[in-house]
Design a protein around this motif. Structure first.
Motif, PDB file in Angstrom:
ATOM      1  N   SER A  13      48.829  89.812  15.176  1.00 18.24           N
ATOM      2  CA  SER A  13      49.831  89.385  16.133  1.00 18.24           C
ATOM      3  C   SER A  13      49.374  88.174  16.496  1.00 18.24           C
ATOM      4  O   SER A  13      48.393  87.985  17.006  1.00 18.24           O
ATOM      5  CB  SER A  13      49.820  90.511  17.258  1.00 18.24           C
ATOM      6  N   ALA A  14      50.393  87.378  16.788  1.00 19.60           N
ATOM      7  CA  ALA A  14      50.297  85.981  17.226  1.00 19.60           C
ATOM      8  C   ALA A  14      50.306  85.965  18.731  1.00 19.60           C
ATOM      9  O   ALA A  14      51.277  86.170  19.238  1.00 19.60           O
ATOM     10  CB  ALA A  14      51.397  84.996  16.692  1.00 19.60           C
ATOM     11  N   TYR A  15      49.055  85.915  19.217  1.00 19.77           N
ATOM     12  CA  TYR A  15      48.919  86.013  20.919  1.00 19.77           C
ATOM     13  C   TYR A  15      48.626  84.444  21.261  1.00 19.77           C
ATOM     14  O   TYR A  15      47.477  83.837  21.003  1.00 19.77           O
ATOM     15  CB  TYR A  15      48.133  87.001  21.201  1.00 19.77           C
ATOM     16  N   MET A  16      49.513  83.729  22.088  1.00 16.90           N
ATOM     17  CA  MET A  16      49.112  82.464  22.745  1.00 16.90           C
ATOM     18  C   MET A  16      49.099  83.052  24.424  1.00 16.90           C
ATOM     19  O   MET A  16      50.245  82.639  24.937  1.00 16.90           O
ATOM     20  CB  MET A  16      50.044  81.390  22.138  1.00 16.90           C
ATOM     21  N   PRO A  17      48.079  83.209  25.063  1.00 13.58           N
ATOM     22  CA  PRO A  17      47.919  83.987  26.221  1.00 13.58           C
ATOM     23  C   PRO A  17      48.409  82.893  27.117  1.00 13.58           C
ATOM     24  O   PRO A  17      49.156  83.137  28.167  1.00 13.58           O
ATOM     25  CB  PRO A  17      46.751  84.082  26.400  1.00 13.58           C
ATOM     26  N   GLN A  41      41.142  82.944  15.204  1.00 14.44           N
ATOM     27  CA  GLN A  41      41.496  82.231  16.028  1.00 14.44           C
ATOM     28  C   GLN A  41      41.978  80.823  15.577  1.00 14.44           C
ATOM     29  O   GLN A  41      41.395  80.447  14.570  1.00 14.44           O
ATOM     30  CB  GLN A  41      40.941  81.942  17.271  1.00 14.44           C
ATOM     31  N   MET A  42      43.066  80.048  16.265  1.00 16.78           N
ATOM     32  CA  MET A  42      43.222  78.715  15.771  1.00 16.78           C
ATOM     33  C   MET A  42      43.425  77.665  17.124  1.00 16.78           C
ATOM     34  O   MET A  42      44.044  78.236  17.970  1.00 16.78           O
ATOM     35  CB  MET A  42      44.189  78.682  14.860  1.00 16.78           C
ATOM     36  N   LYS A  43      42.719  76.392  17.014  1.00 15.93           N
ATOM     37  CA  LYS A  43      43.007  75.759  18.185  1.00 15.93           C
ATOM     38  C   LYS A  43      44.401  75.315  18.589  1.00 15.93           C
ATOM     39  O   LYS A  43      44.954  74.686  17.297  1.00 15.93           O
ATOM     40  CB  LYS A  43      42.002  74.740  18.027  1.00 15.93           C
ATOM     41  N   ILE A  44      44.873  75.160  19.492  1.00 13.59           N
ATOM     42  CA  ILE A  44      46.248  74.554  19.861  1.00 13.59           C
ATOM     43  C   ILE A  44      45.958  73.237  20.663  1.00 13.59           C
ATOM     44  O   ILE A  44      45.401  73.453  21.734  1.00 13.59           O
ATOM     45  CB  ILE A  44      47.182  75.485  20.497  1.00 13.59           C
ATOM     46  N   ILE A  45      46.683  72.326  20.161  1.00 14.89           N
ATOM     47  CA  ILE A  45      46.481  71.041  21.156  1.00 14.89           C
ATOM     48  C   ILE A  45      48.158  70.710  21.649  1.00 14.89           C
ATOM     49  O   ILE A  45      49.039  70.552  20.754  1.00 14.89           O
ATOM     50  CB  ILE A  45      46.113  69.973  20.284  1.00 14.89           C
ATOM     51  N   ASP A  82      40.478  74.748  25.547  1.00 20.17           N
ATOM     52  CA  ASP A  82      41.610  74.444  24.497  1.00 20.17           C
ATOM     53  C   ASP A  82      42.598  75.734  24.560  1.00 20.17           C
ATOM     54  O   ASP A  82      42.144  76.713  24.859  1.00 20.17           O
ATOM     55  CB  ASP A  82      40.924  74.257  23.400  1.00 20.17           C
ATOM     56  N   TYR A  83      43.861  75.150  24.496  1.00 18.65           N
ATOM     57  CA  TYR A  83      44.639  76.508  23.974  1.00 18.65           C
ATOM     58  C   TYR A  83      44.360  76.975  22.912  1.00 18.65           C
ATOM     59  O   TYR A  83      43.650  76.379  22.057  1.00 18.65           O
ATOM     60  CB  TYR A  83      46.038  75.664  24.052  1.00 18.65           C
ATOM     61  N   VAL A  84      44.576  78.284  22.539  1.00 15.93           N
ATOM     62  CA  VAL A  84      44.097  78.982  21.233  1.00 15.93           C
ATOM     63  C   VAL A  84      45.206  80.000  21.081  1.00 15.93           C
ATOM     64  O   VAL A  84      45.795  80.565  21.767  1.00 15.93           O
ATOM     65  CB  VAL A  84      42.802  79.714  21.826  1.00 15.93           C
ATOM     66  N   LEU A  85      45.374  80.178  19.604  1.00 14.04           N
ATOM     67  CA  LEU A  85      46.158  81.248  18.971  1.00 14.04           C
ATOM     68  C   LEU A  85      45.175  82.327  18.666  1.00 14.04           C
ATOM     69  O   LEU A  85      44.043  82.155  17.945  1.00 14.04           O
ATOM     70  CB  LEU A  85      46.884  80.525  17.853  1.00 14.04           C
ATOM     71  N   LEU A  86      45.288  83.422  19.110  1.00 14.28           N
ATOM     72  CA  LEU A  86      44.619  84.690  18.776  1.00 14.28           C
ATOM     73  C   LEU A  86      45.349  85.621  17.915  1.00 14.28           C
ATOM     74  O   LEU A  86      46.542  85.661  18.194  1.00 14.28           O
ATOM     75  CB  LEU A  86      43.928  85.157  19.979  1.00 14.28           C
ATOM     76  N   CYS A  87      44.630  86.583  17.427  1.00 13.27           N
ATOM     77  CA  CYS A  87      45.346  87.769  16.789  1.00 13.27           C
ATOM     78  C   CYS A  87      45.083  89.196  17.667  1.00 13.27           C
ATOM     79  O   CYS A  87      44.004  89.025  18.080  1.00 13.27           O
ATOM     80  CB  CYS A  87      44.618  88.104  15.436  1.00 13.27           C
ATOM     81  N   ALA A 104      49.561  84.355   9.060  1.00 18.78           N
ATOM     82  CA  ALA A 104      48.232  85.066   9.457  1.00 18.78           C
ATOM     83  C   ALA A 104      47.754  85.873   8.087  1.00 18.78           C
ATOM     84  O   ALA A 104      48.487  86.215   6.973  1.00 18.78           O
ATOM     85  CB  ALA A 104      48.796  86.446  10.320  1.00 18.78           C
ATOM     86  N   GLN A 105      46.471  85.728   7.851  1.00 20.98           N
ATOM     87  CA  GLN A 105      45.890  86.455   6.860  1.00 20.98           C
ATOM     88  C   GLN A 105      44.296  86.926   7.321  1.00 20.98           C
ATOM     89  O   GLN A 105      43.750  86.225   8.280  1.00 20.98           O
ATOM     90  CB  GLN A 105      45.678  85.781   5.570  1.00 20.98           C
ATOM     91  N   GLN A 106      43.551  87.983   6.788  1.00 16.93           N
ATOM     92  CA  GLN A 106      42.344  88.097   7.171  1.00 16.93           C
ATOM     93  C   GLN A 106      41.421  87.292   6.765  1.00 16.93           C
ATOM     94  O   GLN A 106      41.401  86.986   5.616  1.00 16.93           O
ATOM     95  CB  GLN A 106      42.090  89.360   6.655  1.00 16.93           C
ATOM     96  N   PHE A 107      40.941  86.323   7.581  1.00 14.87           N
ATOM     97  CA  PHE A 107      40.829  86.483   9.190  1.00 14.87           C
ATOM     98  C   PHE A 107      40.969  85.077   9.638  1.00 14.87           C
ATOM     99  O   PHE A 107      40.150  84.559  10.254  1.00 14.87           O
ATOM    100  CB  PHE A 107      39.514  86.914   9.662  1.00 14.87           C
ATOM    101  N   ASN A 108      42.310  84.414   9.195  1.00  9.31           N
ATOM    102  CA  ASN A 108      42.356  83.016   9.868  1.00  9.31           C
ATOM    103  C   ASN A 108      43.919  82.684   9.742  1.00  9.31           C
ATOM    104  O   ASN A 108      44.941  83.664   9.532  1.00  9.31           O
ATOM    105  CB  ASN A 108      41.954  82.111   8.757  1.00  9.31           C
ATOM    106  N   TRP A 109      44.404  81.634  10.631  1.00  8.82           N
ATOM    107  CA  TRP A 109      45.703  81.192  10.660  1.00  8.82           C
ATOM    108  C   TRP A 109      45.843  79.817   9.877  1.00  8.82           C
ATOM    109  O   TRP A 109      44.845  79.097   9.828  1.00  8.82           O
ATOM    110  CB  TRP A 109      45.949  80.951  12.229  1.00  8.82           C
TER     111      TRP A 109
END
Length: 352
Positions: free
Chosen positions: A241-245, A323-327, A306-311, A171-176
């Motif tokens: 915070s890595a959040y994958m709801p 955020q980052m796309k999860i497949i 799409d699934y997503v990874l959020l901060c 994690a870094q401001q503002f990407n994964w």
């Protein structure tokens, strides 16, 4: 939004006028006004308590009916079912207790309202009642806490059993950025002090570590369905915070240390796209976006789930966009995708 603000202002003005009227009335000297509530006042207040009771029940039922559709669909991880079950049991207990206690509170407020010449019956203390209303919450809360601890222990059991896939979330401001361990499934050593942008070493991998050579850095996270994944998480700058709801997963990414989380994906992206709740959400979203497109508004392109990874930590001004796309895909699809990705050694060589 403008209509809401206008309505709010009108309500506040009405309240202000009403308050000024009351002040004016209180400023007038009247012999018959004693400031003591009459039987009529108490009766009205009792009715108002009942009215408020129906209001809170009505708004609760309305909220369930109106907004249940915005809840997350079924969990897409092996541990998610237990997580959801604990949450819904907690909700059910809270709802039942709130319904009963609020009904009794408002009923007694009416039944035992003040009446001239009537004295309320009261108990200075009652050991039996105090024991009952103390021990029941203790038992219920202790049960929920123990259940929660058991669930948390199972979720946080990060180990190397079942040949887990090892993935780092950086994690870094503002990407994964995601990093895979390559063919050996072992991550090379890394440190923020080793970051070298000119050499495409954006994660600070130790180039002298043999395990780092075949590591794979990507901006889109792919996970094979049915395989356990152990996540190692780092932060370059601030607390993220890595959040994958959809997987019911969240873990802080702390500068200067590695945190861990583990789960097994159980539903592929394509399967989740066929979920009735997701289909309905996509339909509602795209109906709204079509309206925006007709009005020339931005963010009006058709949306696909799409699934997503959020901060999930407010990490700065662009936090909302981190955020980052999860497949999630089959093992065969994942193997094909990972084979097409360049290794860290190849990336560095191409940058030289």
């Amino acid at each position: 939004m403008t209509a809401l603000l206008t309505l709010t202002v009108l309500v506040l003005v009405a309240i202000a006028i009403w308050q000024m009227t009351k002040i004016f009335e209180l400023s007038q000297l009247k012999a018959e006004e004693t400031g003591v509530a009459t039987d009529k006042d108490n009766k009205y207040n009792g009715y108002l308590m009942f009215a408020f009771l129906f209001f809170i029940y009505g708004i609760t039922i309305f909220s369930f009916a109106k907004y249940s559709k915005v809840l997350l669909p079924e969990a897409s991880s092996a541990h998610g079912g237990g997580y959801d079950q604990l949450m819904w049991v907690s909700f059910a207990i809270i709802f039942v207790v709130q319904t009963i206690t609020q009904a009794l509170l408002h009923y007694f407020a009416y039944k035992y309202r003040g009446e001239k010449g009537k004295k309320a019956l009261f108990f200075a203390d009652n050991d039996r009642l105090e024991f009952i209303w103390t021990i029941i919450p203790v038992i219920v809360l202790a049960g929920l806490i123990l259940w929660g601890l058991y669930t948390w222990t199972n979720i946080m059991d990060v180990n190397d059993e079942d040949d887990p896939l090892i993935v780092e979330l950086y994690a870094q401001q503002f990407n994964w950025t995601a990093r895979y361990g390559g063919e050996d499934n072992v991550l090379g050593d890394a440190s923020v002090r080793l970051i070298d942008i000119d050499r495409a070493n954006v994660l600070g991998l130790d180039e002298s570590d043999p395990n780092a050579a075949d590591d794979i850095l990507v901006k889109e996270l792919h996970l094979p369905v049915g395989r356990k994944v152990n996540f190692m998480m780092r932060s370059q700058d601030v607390l993220h915070s890595a959040y994958m709801p959809h997987f019911r997963a969240q873990m802080n990414c702390v500068p200067g240390m590695i945190t861990q989380f583990s789960f097994t994906p159980t539903i592929t992206t394509e399967e989740m796209r066929r979920n009735p709740d997701v289909v309905d959400k996509v339909k509602r979203t795209n109906t709204l976006r079509a309206k925006w497109a007709a009005e020339g508004k931005p963010n009006s392109d058709p949306w696909e789930f799409d699934y997503v990874l959020l901060c999930n930590k407010i990490c700065g001004k662009s936090h909302y966009n981190m955020q980052m796309k999860i497949i999630v895909e089959t093992e065969e699809e994942y193997n094909k995708w990972i084979a097409e990705q360049a290794t860290f050694k190849e990336t560095v060589a191409s940058a030289e």
